[in-house]
Design a protein around this motif. Structure first.
Motif: not given
Length: 494
Positions: A58-70
């Motif tokens: 949302l801040l326009g700075r997403l990197g290549t380390d992503l967090d998910f939940t399931t």
């Protein structure tokens, strides 16, 4: 705002822009995020991009380390990653987390959590949950309690995280008293996010931090150190430090900083040491960025800037006539720095570098109108060693006087010192100031075996090198023999 909505339908233009940024950022990693979302959906499971990843998108700075939940349990997650990920690791599986790597992107997938805390330590009793609602409410701050369901890209915001993000406000999903009682580290994280993002904590967060500051004693020094370092390396570290001090947290984790708030009476005026130190921190960061705008934040320089005057409270003396002195505060401050940083479990090399800078920061003030000899300049460079570039920045940053004439005079004096260092360095290779004879030559000329005598002779020759500059080999040998005679050492052929 509805609790779950497609990206792009937020209630304000700012929020719509933020959501649009999230879509753009997600497209950058779409092959991984989309594939993973479709893989889980096909198996009958829900998958969400969550927490800091959504905030950064949302801040326009997403990197290549992503967090998910399931909702999928850990072993099921492992099965779904098998054959898709290039690498899988399960070091966090006891906490419901598996990691994987694919196409340059690192992902961490954690099963919904519904943990409980005993409120004695900070380690939770891990329990898996069944809903995204239950998972999000247990998170630290609203800006970290948003999710994007994949592959649908439906936005989930149950606690006003988007509004807080737009308003640059830091608040908790649940009551902050409950959140901080569960995990007191979150209070330090609040200060860290203030320093990293420039956000303002809500009144209720500040109140809870202040009333519960003593609870930080439940947190290990190692965890405190990590948060403090991240805070100082943020874009707005002064704000983070000010929150630590005003809330009382600093009294427990870095008491030397609030102790610099010395009372000043009308007869013994001196600079506000606390405010001065924060200004030095700001100015050191400005110099750091000016030297290399693309470099990583310099933790050593920032720690030294914050702590350089912590020896002043212990050394303050009121002089007759209304003056105030802080004799040897750099010596006392260096010792205090080592003690505090050891308590926070900083690495030894970081401790040594910061303490040495604190010790050396006042040395320049003996330099007046270029009256230092070349020998004194050599010693300044030698004592600083590889810390010299940082020492330059720290000394320049330490000038916070509002008297422009005095400030300009100090800057000119340091300009002159740096010019002399450069001149002498060009002539003598100051970066490698060593005796003109090495240890093997000393042993051969003196006819001695390895031992204390060699070290003393080497030190003597180095002192001569600092005083005189380079000597010829013949001069160095003559000086070595002269020293040996004074020490009562018989040498071959003498």
């Amino acid at each position: 705002m509805s609790n779950e909505q497609p990206i792009g339908s937020g209630p304000t233009s700012l929020e719509r822009d933020a959501q649009r940024n999230a879509v753009v950022e997600l497209i950058k990693v779409a092959p991984v995020a989309e594939e993973l979302g479709k893989r889980f959906a096909a198996a009958g499971h829900r998958l969400y991009l969550v927490g800091g990843s959504v905030r950064d998108a949302l801040l326009g700075r997403l990197g290549t380390d992503l967090d998910f939940t399931t909702d999928a349990r850990p072993e099921r997650v492992r099965e779904l990653l098998a054959g898709w990920a290039e690498t899988i690791w399960d070091t966090g599986i006891q906490f419901g987390t598996l990691g994987a790597f694919r196409h340059g992107t690192t992902v961490e997938i954690t099963t919904f959590r519904a943990d409980s805390y005993d409120r004695v330590g900070r380690n939770p009793e891990v329990a898996f949950g069944d809903t995204i609602e239950g998972d999000l409410v247990r998170r630290d701050f609203t800006i970290n309690a948003m999710a994007i369901q994949l592959p649908e890209r439906a936005f989930v915001d149950l606690h006003g995280g988007m509004t807080d993000l737009v308003d640059k406000r830091l608040d908790t999903p649940a009551a902050p008293e409950d959140s901080f009682a569960d995990d007191p580290l979150r209070m330090l994280r609040a200060a860290r996010f203030v320093a990293q993002l420039g956000f303002t904590p809500s009144d209720r967060v500040v109140t809870a931090m202040t009333e519960m500051s003593a609870e930080i004693a439940r947190i290990t020094p190692e965890r405190v150190q990590v948060e403090l370092s991240k805070l100082l390396c943020g874009e707005f570290p002064r704000r983070g430090v000010e929150l630590l001090v005003s809330s009382g947290l600093a009294d427990h984790v870095l008491p030397e900083v609030p102790a610099m708030k010395l009372e000043i009476d009308e007869h013994h005026q001196h600079k506000d040491v606390y405010s001065h130190s924060l200004t030095v921190l700001d100015q050191a960061i400005d110099l750091e960025k000016a030297a290399d705008p693309d470099a990583e934040p310099d933790l050593v320089l920032r720690l030294a800037a914050l702590l350089h005057d912590i020896g002043k409270p212990a050394t303050r003396r009121f002089e007759s006539g209304g003056g105030v002195s802080f004799h040897h505060h750099e010596v006392v401050g260096a010792k205090m720095t080592r003690k505090r940083m050891r308590a926070l479990r900083y690495p030894k090399d970081v401790i040594n570098q910061v303490a040495d800078l604190v010790f050396l920061h006042l040395r320049f003030h003996g330099y007046s109108d270029g009256q230092w000899t070349d020998s004194a300049v050599r010693r300044y460079v030698n004592d600083a060693g590889p810390l010299l570039p940082r020492l330059h920045k720290l000394v320049r940053a330490d000038c916070t006087t509002r008297n422009k004439r005095k400030a300009n005079a100090l800057q000119r004096a340091y300009d002159d010192l740096e010019e002399r260092i450069d001149r002498i360095a060009a002539e003598e290779d100051l970066a490698k100031v060593r005796p003109d004879l090495d240890g093997n030559e000393i042993m051969g000329l003196l006819g001695v075996e390895p031992g204390p005598v060699v070290g003393k002779a080497w030190k003597h020759l180095k002192e001569l090198r600092l005083d005189r500059g380079p000597m010829s080999r013949e001069e160095a040998i003559e000086e070595l023999h002269r020293w040996a005679r004074e020490q009562g050492i018989e040498t071959p052929g003498q």
